[in-house]
Design an enzyme around this catalytic site. Structure first.
Site, mmCIF file in Angstrom:
data_model
loop_
_atom_site.group_PDB
_atom_site.id
_atom_site.type_symbol
_atom_site.label_atom_id
_atom_site.label_comp_id
_atom_site.label_asym_id
_atom_site.label_seq_id
_atom_site.Cartn_x
_atom_site.Cartn_y
_atom_site.Cartn_z
ATOM 1 N N LYS A 216 0.826 -1.218 0.000
ATOM 2 C CA LYS A 216 0.000 0.000 0.000
ATOM 3 C C LYS A 216 0.853 1.258 0.000
ATOM 4 O O LYS A 216 2.037 1.242 0.306
ATOM 5 C CB LYS A 216 -0.999 -0.066 1.143
ATOM 6 C CG LYS A 216 -2.107 -1.082 0.792
ATOM 7 C CD LYS A 216 -3.345 -0.966 1.582
ATOM 8 C CE LYS A 216 -4.403 -1.933 1.001
ATOM 9 N NZ LYS A 216 -5.451 -2.259 1.953
ATOM 10 N N ARG A 250 -3.605 -10.282 4.573
ATOM 11 C CA ARG A 250 -4.000 -10.309 3.154
ATOM 12 C C ARG A 250 -2.864 -9.707 2.341
ATOM 13 O O ARG A 250 -2.590 -8.511 2.445
ATOM 14 C CB ARG A 250 -5.290 -9.495 2.977
ATOM 15 C CG ARG A 250 -5.818 -9.450 1.559
ATOM 16 C CD ARG A 250 -7.104 -8.618 1.490
ATOM 17 N NE ARG A 250 -7.645 -8.607 0.130
ATOM 18 C CZ ARG A 250 -7.230 -7.780 -0.824
ATOM 19 N NH1 ARG A 250 -6.300 -6.884 -0.580
ATOM 20 N NH2 ARG A 250 -7.754 -7.843 -2.043
HETATM 21 C C1 9MG Z 1 -10.116 -5.739 -1.294
HETATM 22 N N1 9MG Z 1 -9.180 -5.134 -0.363
HETATM 23 C C2 9MG Z 1 -8.205 -4.236 -0.658
HETATM 24 N N2 9MG Z 1 -7.558 -3.887 0.456
HETATM 25 C C3 9MG Z 1 -8.131 -4.568 1.474
HETATM 26 C C4 9MG Z 1 -7.923 -4.631 2.850
HETATM 27 O O1 9MG Z 1 -7.006 -3.884 3.445
HETATM 28 N N3 9MG Z 1 -8.695 -5.435 3.591
HETATM 29 C C5 9MG Z 1 -9.670 -6.182 3.006
HETATM 30 N N4 9MG Z 1 -10.425 -6.959 3.798
HETATM 31 N N5 9MG Z 1 -9.919 -6.171 1.685
HETATM 32 C C6 9MG Z 1 -9.164 -5.368 0.949
#
Ligand code: 9MG
Length: 271
Positions: A216, A250
């Site tokens: 990010k 994630r």
């Molecule tokens: C789809 N998506 C993009 N960034 C995300 C994040 O930080 N958390 C979750 N749950 N989905 C995300």
């Protein structure tokens, strides 16, 4: 789908079948490239694969239900042909989630926290599917316009308290939810750092916590790195999250985060 949360962090690999996601948009559009990416994530030790067909980045083009389904359903089928790994469907649309569940997805990842589509709570109640609810200040189109909080952690926790109570009032028990503070969604660099520093406070909500920090922009701003050079920094944050009680991470590069979190866990468990 029953998810086991234990001492080991679960690593969720990202499969964006979109032309316009911020780091991998357009990379996984052909069947061959999707299959290769699935195999890479499975070999690297992914615990969950998150399939998304609509970019959540600011000013992304909205996608119709039909278009989103055309993107995600073939990807879910390709995963299912290879593995019984849990699949989460990254969508804010109940109709997309319903069809994805029918094809073998077992988790709903709703970045709107059940706010954008009223039918999502009914789907969660009918199916008992685990749901990830994420915090976002505003909407994807305005979230990065001067985000402001007096106390970012306290305000996100109150958002979850309200959402969980609302969902319980609609027949979905708290134990069905995973909470996600939404790194980068209506947050400045400083807000993201505060969330990461005070991660342990989110566990007080009594739900497993997911963090989605991968590649990010706050990493790029802090370290001066382009988006395709942020995986090492992502893995470093993953290790920190593992030490602070996060249940799911994630990420795009599954292998690097698996290595980082297994090391962090070994250090935590040492004498
Ligand atoms: C789809 N998506 C993009 N960034 C995300 C994040 O930080 N958390 C979750 N749950 N989905 C995300």
């Amino acid at each position: 789908m029953h998810l086991e949360f234990g001492p080991k962090v679960l690593v969720m690999g990202i499969l964006n079948v979109t032309p316009d996601s911020f780091s991998d948009g357009g990379c996984f559009l052909s069947e061959g490239s999707i299959a290769t990416q699935i195999d890479t994530m499975l070999q690297a030790g992914a615990d969950i694969i998150d399939v998304g067909g609509e970019s959540t980045r600011p000013f992304a083009e909205p996608v119709s239900i039909a278009e989103e389904l055309d993107r995600v359903l073939p990807a879910i089928r390709l995963i299912r042909q290879r593995s019984a790994i849990p699949i989460s469907i990254d969508t804010t649309k109940a109709e997309v989630a319903r069809k994805a569940l029918a094809e073998g997805a077992g988790i709903i990842n709703d970045i709107s926290g059940l706010r954008f589509d009223r039918d999502m709570v009914s789907l969660a109640r009918e199916t008992g599917t685990p749901v990830i609810i994420m915090h976002m200040q505003g909407t994807p189109s305005d979230m990065q316009v001067d985000p402001h909080y007096d106390d970012v952690v306290a305000e996100i926790k109150s958002f979850f308290a309200e959402r969980l109570a609302w969902a319980e009032g609609n027949g979905v028990p708290r134990k069905q939810f995973i909470v996600d503070p939404g790194i980068g969604f209506g947050k400045t660099v400083g807000h993201n750092l505060t969330i990461l520093k005070r991660l342990a406070e989110f566990s007080e909500l009594g739900c497993p916590v997911l963090i989605g920090h991968s590649r990010k922009s706050f990493i790029g701003k802090l370290l001066g790195l382009e988006v395709d050079a942020r995986d090492a920094a992502t893995a470093a944050i993953s290790a920190l999250c593992a030490q602070k009680g996060v249940s799911i991470l994630r990420v795009h590069d599954v292998g690097m985060t698996v290595q980082a979190v297994r090391l962090a866990e070994a250090i935590e468990q040492s004498e």
